[in-house]
Motif scaffolding. Structure first.
Motif, PDB file in Angstrom:
ATOM      1  N   ILE A 141       0.851  -1.194   0.000  1.00 43.60           N
ATOM      2  CA  ILE A 141       0.000   0.000   0.000  1.00 43.60           C
ATOM      3  C   ILE A 141       0.882   1.236   0.000  1.00 43.60           C
ATOM      4  CG2 ILE A 141      -1.762   1.275   1.264  1.00 43.60           C
ATOM      5  CD1 ILE A 141      -2.341  -1.494   2.703  1.00 43.60           C
ATOM      6  N   GLU A 142       0.888   1.959  -1.125  1.00 49.20           N
ATOM      7  CA  GLU A 142       1.572   3.247  -1.116  1.00 49.20           C
ATOM      8  C   GLU A 142       0.606   4.306  -0.603  1.00 49.20           C
ATOM      9  OE1 GLU A 142       3.656   6.729  -3.784  1.00 49.20           O
ATOM     10  OE2 GLU A 142       3.465   4.735  -4.681  1.00 49.20           O
ATOM     11  N   ILE A 143       0.957   4.927   0.505  1.00 47.49           N
ATOM     12  CA  ILE A 143       0.170   6.035   1.040  1.00 47.49           C
ATOM     13  C   ILE A 143       0.476   7.249   0.170  1.00 47.49           C
ATOM     14  CG2 ILE A 143      -0.323   7.441   3.069  1.00 47.49           C
ATOM     15  CD1 ILE A 143       0.866   5.120   4.761  1.00 47.49           C
ATOM     16  N   LYS A 144      -0.542   7.729  -0.540  1.00 43.64           N
ATOM     17  CA  LYS A 144      -0.355   8.755  -1.572  1.00 43.64           C
ATOM     18  C   LYS A 144      -1.216   9.972  -1.225  1.00 43.64           C
ATOM     19  CE  LYS A 144       1.711   9.100  -5.688  1.00 43.64           C
ATOM     20  NZ  LYS A 144       3.124   8.732  -5.926  1.00 43.64           N
ATOM     21  N   LEU A 185       2.233  -4.259   3.419  1.00 43.06           N
ATOM     22  CA  LEU A 185       3.415  -3.418   3.565  1.00 43.06           C
ATOM     23  C   LEU A 185       3.019  -1.986   3.231  1.00 43.06           C
ATOM     24  CD1 LEU A 185       6.528  -3.055   3.879  1.00 43.06           C
ATOM     25  CD2 LEU A 185       6.707  -3.559   1.420  1.00 43.06           C
ATOM     26  N   LEU A 186       3.216  -1.068   4.186  1.00 49.85           N
ATOM     27  CA  LEU A 186       2.895   0.339   3.984  1.00 49.85           C
ATOM     28  C   LEU A 186       4.134   1.084   3.514  1.00 49.85           C
ATOM     29  CD1 LEU A 186       0.890   1.126   7.264  1.00 49.85           C
ATOM     30  CD2 LEU A 186       0.008   0.307   5.078  1.00 49.85           C
ATOM     31  N   THR A 187       4.017   1.825   2.412  1.00 43.80           N
ATOM     32  CA  THR A 187       5.138   2.601   1.907  1.00 43.80           C
ATOM     33  C   THR A 187       4.670   4.007   1.560  1.00 43.80           C
ATOM     34  OG1 THR A 187       4.799   1.925  -0.405  1.00 43.80           O
ATOM     35  CG2 THR A 187       6.242   0.543   0.948  1.00 43.80           C
ATOM     36  N   SER A 188       5.629   4.929   1.490  1.00 48.71           N
ATOM     37  CA  SER A 188       5.297   6.291   1.064  1.00 48.71           C
ATOM     38  C   SER A 188       6.581   7.053   0.764  1.00 48.71           C
ATOM     39  CB  SER A 188       4.499   7.038   2.134  1.00 48.71           C
ATOM     40  OG  SER A 188       4.062   8.304   1.643  1.00 48.71           O
ATOM     41  N   PHE A 189       6.465   8.011  -0.155  1.00 49.39           N
ATOM     42  CA  PHE A 189       7.543   8.966  -0.372  1.00 49.39           C
ATOM     43  C   PHE A 189       7.558  10.028   0.724  1.00 49.39           C
ATOM     44  CE2 PHE A 189       6.903   7.512  -4.788  1.00 49.39           C
ATOM     45  CZ  PHE A 189       8.216   7.296  -5.182  1.00 49.39           C
ATOM     46  N   ARG A 190       6.460  10.156   1.450  1.00 50.21           N
ATOM     47  CA  ARG A 190       6.285  11.230   2.421  1.00 50.21           C
ATOM     48  C   ARG A 190       6.543  10.726   3.837  1.00 50.21           C
ATOM     49  NH1 ARG A 190       6.652  15.802   0.008  1.00 50.21           N
ATOM     50  NH2 ARG A 190       5.916  16.619   1.998  1.00 50.21           N
ATOM     51  N   PRO A 191       7.669  11.116   4.447  1.00 48.88           N
ATOM     52  CA  PRO A 191       7.928  10.680   5.821  1.00 48.88           C
ATOM     53  C   PRO A 191       6.818  11.053   6.796  1.00 48.88           C
ATOM     54  CG  PRO A 191       9.916  11.621   4.857  1.00 48.88           C
ATOM     55  CD  PRO A 191       8.795  11.883   3.888  1.00 48.88           C
ATOM     56  N   GLU A 192       6.190  12.225   6.591  1.00 48.51           N
ATOM     57  CA  GLU A 192       5.119  12.640   7.502  1.00 48.51           C
ATOM     58  C   GLU A 192       3.985  11.620   7.523  1.00 48.51           C
ATOM     59  OE1 GLU A 192       5.877  16.338   4.833  1.00 48.51           O
ATOM     60  OE2 GLU A 192       6.313  14.178   4.720  1.00 48.51           O
ATOM     61  N   LEU A 210       2.335  -2.720  11.840  1.00 48.54           N
ATOM     62  CA  LEU A 210       2.370  -2.916  10.385  1.00 48.54           C
ATOM     63  C   LEU A 210       3.744  -2.525   9.848  1.00 48.54           C
ATOM     64  CD1 LEU A 210      -1.092  -1.591   9.129  1.00 48.54           C
ATOM     65  CD2 LEU A 210      -0.383  -3.948   9.569  1.00 48.54           C
ATOM     66  N   PRO A 211       4.326  -3.343   8.962  1.00 44.40           N
ATOM     67  CA  PRO A 211       5.646  -3.026   8.411  1.00 44.40           C
ATOM     68  C   PRO A 211       5.588  -1.826   7.478  1.00 44.40           C
ATOM     69  CG  PRO A 211       4.737  -4.965   7.333  1.00 44.40           C
ATOM     70  CD  PRO A 211       3.810  -4.638   8.463  1.00 44.40           C
ATOM     71  N   ARG A 212       6.690  -1.064   7.495  1.00 39.31           N
ATOM     72  CA  ARG A 212       6.764   0.160   6.699  1.00 39.31           C
ATOM     73  C   ARG A 212       8.000   0.142   5.808  1.00 39.31           C
ATOM     74  NH1 ARG A 212       5.411   0.863  11.647  1.00 39.31           N
ATOM     75  NH2 ARG A 212       7.574   1.103  12.334  1.00 39.31           N
ATOM     76  N   GLY A 213       7.888   0.847   4.675  1.00 36.08           N
ATOM     77  CA  GLY A 213       9.019   1.017   3.773  1.00 36.08           C
ATOM     78  C   GLY A 213       9.069   2.442   3.275  1.00 36.08           C
ATOM     79  N   LEU A 214      10.271   2.990   3.153  1.00 35.29           N
ATOM     80  CA  LEU A 214      10.436   4.353   2.649  1.00 35.29           C
ATOM     81  C   LEU A 214      10.699   4.304   1.152  1.00 35.29           C
ATOM     82  CD1 LEU A 214      10.709   7.394   3.242  1.00 35.29           C
ATOM     83  CD2 LEU A 214      13.162   6.993   3.649  1.00 35.29           C
ATOM     84  N   LEU A 215       9.890   5.036   0.397  1.00 39.58           N
ATOM     85  CA  LEU A 215      10.060   5.168  -1.044  1.00 39.58           C
ATOM     86  C   LEU A 215      11.045   6.285  -1.345  1.00 39.58           C
ATOM     87  CD1 LEU A 215       6.379   4.689  -2.167  1.00 39.58           C
ATOM     88  CD2 LEU A 215       8.301   3.635  -3.363  1.00 39.58           C
ATOM     89  N   LEU A 216      11.989   6.018  -2.245  1.00 38.18           N
ATOM     90  CA  LEU A 216      13.016   7.002  -2.581  1.00 38.18           C
ATOM     91  C   LEU A 216      13.160   7.113  -4.092  1.00 38.18           C
ATOM     92  CD1 LEU A 216      15.767   5.926  -0.017  1.00 38.18           C
ATOM     93  CD2 LEU A 216      14.388   8.020   0.081  1.00 38.18           C
ATOM     94  N   ASP A 217      13.032   8.352  -4.589  1.00 35.36           N
ATOM     95  CA  ASP A 217      13.314   8.623  -5.985  1.00 35.36           C
ATOM     96  C   ASP A 217      14.701   9.241  -6.137  1.00 35.36           C
ATOM     97  OD1 ASP A 217      12.408   8.500  -8.704  1.00 35.36           O
ATOM     98  OD2 ASP A 217      12.295  10.679  -8.676  1.00 35.36           O
ATOM     99  N   SER A 218      15.247   9.724  -5.008  1.00 35.06           N
ATOM    100  CA  SER A 218      16.607  10.245  -4.951  1.00 35.06           C
ATOM    101  C   SER A 218      17.076  10.089  -3.508  1.00 35.06           C
ATOM    102  CB  SER A 218      16.663  11.718  -5.375  1.00 35.06           C
ATOM    103  OG  SER A 218      15.942  12.520  -4.457  1.00 35.06           O
ATOM    104  N   LEU A 219      18.372  10.183  -3.302  1.00 29.61           N
ATOM    105  CA  LEU A 219      18.921  10.062  -1.949  1.00 29.61           C
ATOM    106  C   LEU A 219      19.061  11.471  -1.360  1.00 29.61           C
ATOM    107  CD1 LEU A 219      21.605   7.285  -2.558  1.00 29.61           C
ATOM    108  CD2 LEU A 219      19.239   7.040  -1.764  1.00 29.61           C
ATOM    109  N   VAL A 232      11.273  -1.544   7.404  1.00 30.23           N
ATOM    110  CA  VAL A 232      11.789  -2.883   7.107  1.00 30.23           C
ATOM    111  C   VAL A 232      12.364  -2.942   5.699  1.00 30.23           C
ATOM    112  CG1 VAL A 232      10.170  -3.970   8.700  1.00 30.23           C
ATOM    113  CG2 VAL A 232       9.558  -3.754   6.273  1.00 30.23           C
ATOM    114  N   ALA A 233      12.087  -1.904   4.892  1.00 27.09           N
ATOM    115  CA  ALA A 233      12.525  -1.947   3.493  1.00 27.09           C
ATOM    116  C   ALA A 233      12.748  -0.542   2.957  1.00 27.09           C
ATOM    117  CB  ALA A 233      11.487  -2.658   2.630  1.00 27.09           C
ATOM    118  N   LEU A 234      13.671  -0.451   1.989  1.00 28.57           N
ATOM    119  CA  LEU A 234      13.789   0.713   1.126  1.00 28.57           C
ATOM    120  C   LEU A 234      13.204   0.320  -0.224  1.00 28.57           C
ATOM    121  CD1 LEU A 234      17.448   1.931   1.787  1.00 28.57           C
ATOM    122  CD2 LEU A 234      15.342   2.708   2.894  1.00 28.57           C
TER     123      LEU A 234
END
Length: 244
Positions: free
Chosen positions: A113-116, A145-152, A164-173, A187-189
């Protein structure tokens, strides 16, 4: 997560470009191609109902106009989200997150699930989506698995449903990404596939993070990622890659 429960191949927005993205038709088509995990984008209606849509606005993938988050779920649910793709899918509706979750659980399909969030609603969206995910997947052997580009959004999800497990989405470092990933207990990048190299793989392994990539539609790119030792690929090409 010491035992990674997710498959190596994940269908992007359902069945990617073979069907109207983020619809029940797309999820079904992904399943028909043998995929056991679906990636989808979830945001909130004006009255707080989580539903599937990638863009902040409606024009690209529905017959609606304007910002999706400004409309009630009653109005959103009446839109046609399939005609833009092809005649086969005319009349396909925007699905609620609850409808997709219930279908996936009934059919043994896992969810990324990408939180958008609509811009400005990051914390609210993260809280609601995580709370609903925890409710809808209660008792599931493998959680979404919950992921998002937005840390907030991920911080709000962490507070609402810490299990619930979380993952950080990255388009750049970008500056500070590593600190946020640690603070979020990810738990994941989940990176743009071009970001992965030996150095970033080393960082992920040092922290015990799994390594996922988006959006991989070419065989050469997939082969490079497997050679690096990454753990999962998100693809539109459910017709090209057979998920073993």
């Amino acid at each position: 997560m010491t035992n990674w429960p997710y498959p190596r191949w994940i269908a992007h927005r359902g069945a990617g470009k073979l069907s109207p993205e983020n619809t029940l038709a797309a999820v079904r088509l992904g399943a028909e191609h043998g995929y056991r995990m679906i990636e989808c984008d979830v945001k909130l209606s004006a009255d707080g109902v989580p539903f599937l849509l990638h863009d902040a606005t409606l024009e690209r993938t529905t017959n609606g106009q304007g910002t999706a988050g400004d409309l009630s779920w009653a109005a959103l649910s009446r839109l046609d989200a399939g005609a833009w793709h092809s005649r086969r899918f005319v009349g396909e509706s925007l699905p609620s997150f609850e409808a997709i979750s219930r279908w996936c659980r009934a059919n043994g399909m896992l969810l990324n699930i990408e939180i958008k969030p609509t811009p400005g609603t990051e914390a609210q969206t993260g809280h609601v989506v995580a709370t609903e995910a925890a409710r809808l997947w209660q008792g599931a052997h493998v959680p979404p698995l919950l992921t998002s580009f937005r840390p907030e959004a991920l911080y709000a999800a962490q507070a609402a449903a810490p299990a619930l497990p979380r993952g950080l989405l990255l388009d750049s470092l970008w500056d500070g990404w590593l600190d946020h990933a640690q603070a979020l207990g990810v738990v994941a990048l989940v990176c743009n596939h071009a970001l992965w190299d030996d150095a970033l793989v080393g960082v992920a392994r040092t922290h015990g993070w799994r390594m996922l990539s988006y959006t991989v539609n070419d065989e050469w790119a997939a082969q490079r990622l497997w050679a690096l030792g990454t753990d999962g690929i998100i693809t539109d090409r459910v017709d090209l890659f057979a998920p073993d």
